[in-house]
Each structure stands twice: as structure tokens, then as C-alpha cells.
Design a protein around this motif. Structure first.
Motif, PDB file in Angstrom:
ATOM      1  N   ARG A  44      65.842  14.021  28.466  1.00 47.08           N
ATOM      2  CA  ARG A  44      64.757  14.211  27.502  1.00 47.08           C
ATOM      3  C   ARG A  44      63.875  15.415  27.852  1.00 47.08           C
ATOM      4  N   ASP A  45      63.501  15.553  29.127  1.00 47.48           N
ATOM      5  CA  ASP A  45      62.628  16.661  29.518  1.00 47.48           C
ATOM      6  C   ASP A  45      63.267  18.009  29.201  1.00 47.48           C
ATOM      7  N   ALA A  46      64.583  18.126  29.475  1.00 50.49           N
ATOM      8  CA  ALA A  46      65.283  19.380  29.186  1.00 50.49           C
ATOM      9  C   ALA A  46      65.314  19.651  27.685  1.00 50.49           C
ATOM     10  N   LEU A  47      65.508  18.612  26.883  1.00 49.94           N
ATOM     11  CA  LEU A  47      65.537  18.781  25.431  1.00 49.94           C
ATOM     12  C   LEU A  47      64.154  19.155  24.896  1.00 49.94           C
ATOM     13  N   GLN A  48      63.116  18.566  25.456  1.00 51.84           N
ATOM     14  CA  GLN A  48      61.762  18.938  25.045  1.00 51.84           C
ATOM     15  C   GLN A  48      61.472  20.402  25.376  1.00 51.84           C
ATOM     16  N   ARG A  49      61.871  20.815  26.566  1.00 54.10           N
ATOM     17  CA  ARG A  49      61.651  22.213  26.961  1.00 54.10           C
ATOM     18  C   ARG A  49      62.422  23.158  26.048  1.00 54.10           C
ATOM     19  N   TYR A  50      63.689  22.825  25.776  1.00 54.84           N
ATOM     20  CA  TYR A  50      64.508  23.687  24.928  1.00 54.84           C
ATOM     21  C   TYR A  50      64.000  23.675  23.490  1.00 54.84           C
ATOM     22  N   GLY A  51      63.571  22.503  23.023  1.00 54.76           N
ATOM     23  CA  GLY A  51      63.043  22.404  21.673  1.00 54.76           C
ATOM     24  C   GLY A  51      61.818  23.254  21.451  1.00 54.76           C
ATOM     25  N   ALA A  52      61.003  23.419  22.482  1.00 57.15           N
ATOM     26  CA  ALA A  52      59.825  24.287  22.390  1.00 57.15           C
ATOM     27  C   ALA A  52      60.219  25.759  22.493  1.00 57.15           C
ATOM     28  N   ALA A  53      61.137  26.065  23.393  1.00 56.77           N
ATOM     29  CA  ALA A  53      61.523  27.469  23.619  1.00 56.77           C
ATOM     30  C   ALA A  53      62.168  28.088  22.384  1.00 56.77           C
ATOM     31  N   LEU A  54      62.945  27.318  21.644  1.00 52.36           N
ATOM     32  CA  LEU A  54      63.711  27.868  20.529  1.00 52.36           C
ATOM     33  C   LEU A  54      62.858  28.286  19.343  1.00 52.36           C
ATOM     34  N   THR A  55      61.596  27.866  19.293  1.00 52.23           N
ATOM     35  CA  THR A  55      60.758  28.224  18.143  1.00 52.23           C
ATOM     36  C   THR A  55      59.676  29.248  18.480  1.00 52.23           C
ATOM     37  N   ARG A 120      74.432  16.505  25.499  1.00 55.78           N
ATOM     38  CA  ARG A 120      74.986  17.803  25.123  1.00 55.78           C
ATOM     39  C   ARG A 120      74.941  17.999  23.607  1.00 55.78           C
ATOM     40  N   CYS A 121      75.291  16.962  22.855  1.00 60.99           N
ATOM     41  CA  CYS A 121      75.284  17.078  21.397  1.00 60.99           C
ATOM     42  C   CYS A 121      73.875  17.297  20.865  1.00 60.99           C
ATOM     43  N   ALA A 122      72.885  16.655  21.469  1.00 58.78           N
ATOM     44  CA  ALA A 122      71.500  16.857  21.047  1.00 58.78           C
ATOM     45  C   ALA A 122      71.067  18.299  21.294  1.00 58.78           C
ATOM     46  N   GLY A 123      71.415  18.865  22.446  1.00 61.35           N
ATOM     47  CA  GLY A 123      71.076  20.255  22.726  1.00 61.35           C
ATOM     48  C   GLY A 123      71.785  21.218  21.791  1.00 61.35           C
ATOM     49  N   TYR A 124      73.049  20.931  21.501  1.00 64.53           N
ATOM     50  CA  TYR A 124      73.818  21.748  20.560  1.00 64.53           C
ATOM     51  C   TYR A 124      73.137  21.750  19.188  1.00 64.53           C
ATOM     52  N   TYR A 125      72.685  20.577  18.771  1.00 60.23           N
ATOM     53  CA  TYR A 125      72.010  20.404  17.481  1.00 60.23           C
ATOM     54  C   TYR A 125      70.713  21.208  17.430  1.00 60.23           C
ATOM     55  N   LEU A 126      69.981  21.234  18.513  1.00 61.02           N
ATOM     56  CA  LEU A 126      68.758  22.037  18.553  1.00 61.02           C
ATOM     57  C   LEU A 126      69.084  23.519  18.383  1.00 61.02           C
ATOM     58  N   HIS A 127      70.101  23.997  19.099  1.00 55.89           N
ATOM     59  CA  HIS A 127      70.448  25.419  19.007  1.00 55.89           C
ATOM     60  C   HIS A 127      70.988  25.763  17.624  1.00 55.89           C
ATOM     61  N   ALA A 128      71.678  24.819  16.982  1.00 58.27           N
ATOM     62  CA  ALA A 128      72.215  25.064  15.642  1.00 58.27           C
ATOM     63  C   ALA A 128      71.110  25.363  14.643  1.00 58.27           C
ATOM     64  N   GLN A 129      69.909  24.906  14.915  1.00 58.15           N
ATOM     65  CA  GLN A 129      68.780  25.182  14.036  1.00 58.15           C
ATOM     66  C   GLN A 129      68.246  26.595  14.220  1.00 58.15           C
ATOM     67  N   LEU A 130      68.654  27.245  15.297  1.00 58.95           N
ATOM     68  CA  LEU A 130      68.257  28.635  15.543  1.00 58.95           C
ATOM     69  C   LEU A 130      69.300  29.606  15.029  1.00 58.95           C
ATOM     70  N   GLU A 131      70.558  29.470  15.500  1.00 58.47           N
ATOM     71  CA  GLU A 131      71.575  30.473  15.193  1.00 58.47           C
ATOM     72  C   GLU A 131      72.961  29.848  15.332  1.00 58.47           C
ATOM     73  N   SER A 132      73.816  30.045  14.359  1.00 62.48           N
ATOM     74  CA  SER A 132      75.103  29.349  14.306  1.00 62.48           C
ATOM     75  C   SER A 132      76.256  30.123  14.931  1.00 62.48           C
ATOM     76  N   GLY A 133      76.254  31.447  14.787  1.00 62.41           N
ATOM     77  CA  GLY A 133      77.408  32.216  15.257  1.00 62.41           C
ATOM     78  C   GLY A 133      77.675  32.064  16.736  1.00 62.41           C
ATOM     79  N   SER A 134      76.609  31.977  17.537  1.00 58.48           N
ATOM     80  CA  SER A 134      76.774  31.858  18.990  1.00 58.48           C
ATOM     81  C   SER A 134      77.372  30.515  19.390  1.00 58.48           C
TER      82      SER A 134
END
Length: 558
Positions: A44-55, A120-134
């Protein structure tokens, strides 16, 4: 007398501020609950950190930059040497470095523990909201790991490069690199999804042949994803077997020279522009046979199962990204004297979109759990083997209509490239096409049910228990059972409706279990009840009796 300021024609008002600096994870109640439910709370902590960084504005800008400055192919060096080099904007490598840092290329394999797939799927889902090609090379690299693990000698040389959290953008032989990415080469001009029509040939290059032996490949691939990868899994025919075989084809040959895989051109694609897709020819290219000779399709199907799940997640991520942009816009934009979000019909549209997005989210998270537990119970096998291709068909299809509707909320501002909506819309079709089109997925659902009858029965029994308190859900199950008991030709003709029913029933049962009653009831009433129009329905048709404002507030609280 009214004054006039020379050179000024108007004041800019009623324009929506950019959506930034919010937390993708914390603002998504359905995702956060699923992470805890599926054993990934430790992440959860990693997802919270990544969720903030991506925006943050700087990171959000990467998506636009990577898609405006598309990859370039340089077939030759200034001296005339064949190099087949690809050049990317720096934003591309920054995006890949983010993905590596989060461990999204290998997490369930590099750090195996309960809930690792869900994490892993939750993190992938967060990144998908930023950019898909990568996500394309990430998906293929991740999906190749279980295939390569079956080749112990080869995998021993690759493990550290696959599991590392360091991105290495250099185009060098594998022995000189800190990390690697793996792509796929399956389709050819004459076949597309029908890979059994492939013509590429493989000839034994040494004294022996068979598993682990070197071969020379001659032929072509019409879609080679992604050509900049450090190695590809490629299907080709050997002289000894009718069936296709699977080969590990590195970008550089064992002697350090550039492998004889020539990139003919890069595809000029509708979307996914940040990522390169190419056409290639093999001119006696080096490859190592992996798996049994003649069993290439079953070997690579394991890879395809993982990529199909990522297609579901990627489409769900696009839907979520479009949804929050639409809600944010509606909360700030006024028309006819009120904010759009305060107008009943717009609230209906937004609430309907929110239901669709949450249903996609709980579905892919449930599938993630099944990928961990499929060996343990028939019901889990059914979720993985039957529901996954059905979800790949339905959720990816829904993303096309969904992103178009969300774009319409923005009006004309959504139709121009300065904002993200046009990019979301262009990205939406790819997951429906890639890794098996809709018809291929629906036929695979029927095939899986025939091969796994015990699993299908266990799944339906679990759904029946939920349906006992929802008559519309029970009736939908009865209709599905009737369709499945029809004659083979009729069943095949109805394969799309069968796959659609499976997904809608799966989503409805998950919402009954995990969402507020109002949300679950609204979903069932508009997706499964008699006369609700299961096919071709548009968003914004929820009955007025449901609390639209509550559904929207739950969807995005930022």
C-alpha cells in the motif's frame, strides 16, 4: 462611458484548471479496497507514493512529450553499416525508468509472496492512467518470465536483468547490459491472428537440434513488438515438425554482432505512438529453441494469458483516467447557470461512467487473485482461463465507447490534442485488437469452457449463491446457461453475447460483494435486467431512483 483596453478582446473565464497533484491511489476507493482484500496491503505505501508521483506536473508532461516526439528508425550508420537503431525522446526512457523502479516488470516473480500479483496489477493500473505506450514492452517482458523459467540454463543468464529495478536504455549485447526487455514476434502478413499459417522457417545451425539448440531463422513478421527490445520470442517452423516452434531471438548474436533481424519500417499507428512497432525480416537470424519442437503455440500461450490480463488492466486504466478528467471538468465548468456536475442529466452520465469504471477495476483485481490461486481450486482456474479472455473482449470494447463519452463531457476542448482526452481516445482501440481480437477471445471462452467443465461448473455455482438475492442476476444466469446448451453452430454464432454475459455477471457479483448496494443495484438494473439493452447501450441511462451524486462522489473524491 465604457472604457476599452486596446489589444484586449476578452477575459478568459470558465475554463477548467488542469487536473494535477492528486493521488491516483488514495482517490480510488474501489482499488484501495481491492488491494487490501486481495492480500496486497503490504504494498500500500508503495502504491500511495506512486499514485502521488504520477500526477505531478513534470511527470504528467512526460506522456505528452513521449507521444508527440515519436520513435525514429535509423537503418544505417553514417558509414553505411546496417544498425537498425531506434531513437526515442528522453521522456520515453524516464517513463520506463519509473516502471522499473516500481518493480512492475517482474514483481510476482522477483518478490513472490501473497498478493504480489494484485500489487503488481494495481501499480500497472496506476501507470496506465498516465501513459499507455510504455506499458507494451513492460507487459511482454513480464509475460515472458514464466515461459523462460522453463528453460533453466537460459533463464540463469537472464534472471538478474529481468528482475532488476534499474532501466538500461543502451543498445548493447545482453552481456554488457544491466537490464533487458523482451518482445514478441508472432503475426505475419498472410495470417494475423491465425499464426498457424506462419511461413517463417528455422534451420538447425549446429550439430544438433531440438530444445536449447541454435537455429537460423528466415522469414518475416508483420507486427514485431517492440523492435527495440533486447530479445524476442518468435514463432517459426522447423523442417522436422508440422507445428510451429518458439525461439528466443536476441537483438545481438552470441558473438556480439548485430543479429540479422532487419527492421523494414515502423508502423504509423493510430495510438500507442510513444512505443515502436515494426515490420522485420529474418536473414539467417540467430535463435535458440525454447520449449519442445513443434509446440511453439502452447509454449507462447502461457505468455499470451498474462498479456491478456494486462490488456484488461490497461483498458480499465484508460477508463479511470478519462472518468476522473470528466468528473473534474464537470465540477469546474459552468453552463446555463450551473456547474455541469450539478445538472441531473450530466450527473447521470458521470454516475454511469463511474459504475462502468468500478466494475472494470474490481474485475481485473479479482483476475489477479486467480492468477495466484489458479492451481489450487477449480473456481480460480475458471476465473483465469474462462473469465480472462471474456474480460479482455468486453472491457477493451467498452473502453472505446467510454473514452468517447468522457471526451464529450469536455466538449470541443476534449477533441483537441492539447488535452489528454484525444490521446485516451486514440489509445482505446489497441487493447481490443492486440493479443487476440474480439472474435478470437470469444471463441477462446467457448473452448476453455469445453476443456474445463469442472471449473466452469464451480464458477457458476459460486455465482448462483450470490444470485439468490438478486432475481435479475439469477435470470441472467439462466439465459447464459440456455445459450451454452444450444447446438454448436448456434453457440459459436452467439459467442460474443456469451462472453459479454459472463463478464457482466462476474462484474455484478463482485459489485454485490464489494460495492455499496446502490451501485450494485444500479449496475444490475442497467446491464442485466430484462429490457435494459445489453447491446449498444449508451451511458447516462441510469434510472432516476438511484443516487447519482453518491456514485460520483465515491468514484473520485479529490
Amino acid at each position: 462611458m465604457e472604457s476599452h483596453c486596446p489589444g484586449k478582446t476578452h477575459d478568459v473565464t470558465n475554463q477548467v484548471p488542469p487536473l494535477a497533484d492528486y493521488n491516483l491511489f488514495e482517490s480510488d476507493a474501489a482499488l484501495a479496497a481491492a488491494v487490501d482484500r486481495d492480500g496486497a496491503g503490504w504494498h500500500r505505501d508503495a502504491l500511495q507514493r506512486y499514485g502521488a508521483a504520477l500526477t505531478t506536473p513534470d511527470i504528467l508532461a512526460l506522456a505528452d512529450l513521449a507521444n508527440r516526439h515519436t520513435p525514429e528508425l535509423f537503418t544505417h550508420s553514417p558509414r553505411g553499416e546496417r544498425i537498425d537503431a531506434l531513437e526515442f525522446h528522453p521522456s520515453w526512457h524516464t517513463l520506463l525508468a519509473l516502471l522499473r523502479r516500481e518493480g512492475l516488470l517482474a514483481l510476482p516473480f522477483s518478490d513472490p509472496q501473497r498478493g504480489a500479483m494484485a500489487a503488481r496489477c494495481a501499480g500497472y493500473y496506476l501507470h496506465a492512467q498516465l501513459e499507455s505506450g510504455s506499458l507494451c514492452p513492460l507487459t511482454m517482458t513480464f509475460a515472458s518470465i514464466p515461459v523462460l523459467q522453463r528453460e533453466p540454463a537460459l533463464f540463469e543468464t537472464l534472471r538478474d536483468k529481468l528482475y532488476t529495478r534499474q532501466h538500461d536504455p543502451r543498445d548493447l549485447p545482453l552481456a554488457q547490459k544491466a537490464s533487458m526487455m523482451i518482445g514478441m514476434g508472432m503475426t505475419e502478413k498472410q495470417g494475423g491472428s491465425d499464426v498457424r499459417s506462419n511461413q517463417t522457417r528455422a534451420f538447425a545451425a549446429g550439430n544438433g537440434s531440438g530444445r536449447g539448440a541454435p537455429y537460423r531463422l528466415v522469414g518475416h513478421k508483420w507486427f514485431f513488438s517492440a523492435p527495440q527490445c533486447d530479445a524476442h520470442l518468435v514463432l517459426a517452423r522447423t523442417g522436422d515438425h508440422e507445428g510451429l516452434s518458439c525461439f528466443f531471438v536476441p537483438r545481438f548474436a552470441p558473438d556480439g554482432s548485430k543479429n540479422a533481424v532487419q527492421i523494414q519500417r515502423l508502423k504509423n499507428k493510430l495510438g500507442n505512438r510513444s512505443n515502436a512497432s515494426g515490420e522485420v525480416e529474418f536473414l539467417d537470424a540467430y535463435g535458440m529453441l525454447i520449449g519442445d519442437e513443434g509446440r511453439g503455440v502452447p509454449t507462447i500461450i502461457e505468455m499470451a494469458n498474462y498479456t491478456r490480463l494486462d490488456c484488461v488492466i490497461g483498458s480499465a486504466g484508460l477508463m479511470r483516467a478519462a472518468l476522473v478528467q470528466a468528473i473534474h471538468h464537470a465540477r469546474h465548468r459552468s453552463a446555463f447557470g450551473r456547474h455541469l456536475a450539478d445538472q441531473p442529466l450530466m450527473r447521470n452520465v458521470l454516475a454511469d461512467l463511474a459504475l462502468e469504471s468500478e466494475a472494470a477495476t474490481v474485475l481485473f483485481m479479482r483476475l489477479a487473485r486467480a492468477f495466484e490461486d489458479a492451481a489450487n481450486a477449480p473456481e480460480e482456474r475458471a476465473w483465469r482461463r474462462i473469465v480472462t479472455p471474456a474480460a479482455k473482449y468486453w472491457v477493451c470494447k467498452r473502453a472505446l465507447e467510454f473514452t468517447g463519452e468522457a471526451m464529450e463531457v469536455w466538449g470541443g476542448n476534449g477533441y483537441v490534442e492539447e488535452g489528454p482526452m484525444a490521446r485516451f481516445y486514440r489509445e482505446a482501440p489497441v487493447n481490443s485488437i492486440w493479443e487476440g481480437s474480439g472474435n478470437v477471445m470469444c471463441l477462446d471462452v467457448l473452448r476453455a469452457m469445453e476443456r474445463e467443465p469442472e471449473a466452469a461448473q464451480a464458477l457458476f455455482a459460486a455465482w448462483r449463491s450470490t444470485a439468490q438475492v438478486h432475481p435479475a442476476l439469477g435470470a441472467a444466469l439462466d439465459r447464459l446457461a440456455a445459450a451454452l446448451s444450444s447446438a454448436p453452430d448456434l453457440r459459436e454464432a452467439a459467442a460474443r453475447r456469451i462472453a459479454q454475459s459472463i463478464v457482466l455477471i462476474a462484474q455484478a457479483t463482485l459489485l454485490v460483494e464489494h460495492a455499496p448496494a446502490q451501485a450494485a443495484d444500479a449496475f444490475i438494473a442497467t446491464r442485466l435486467a430484462d429490457g435494459c439493452g445489453e447491446s449498444g447501450r449508451v451511458y447516462g441511462t441510469l434510472p432516476a431512483a438511484f443516487d447519482h451524486a453518491m456514485i460520483i462522489a465515491r468514484a473520485f473524491a479529490a
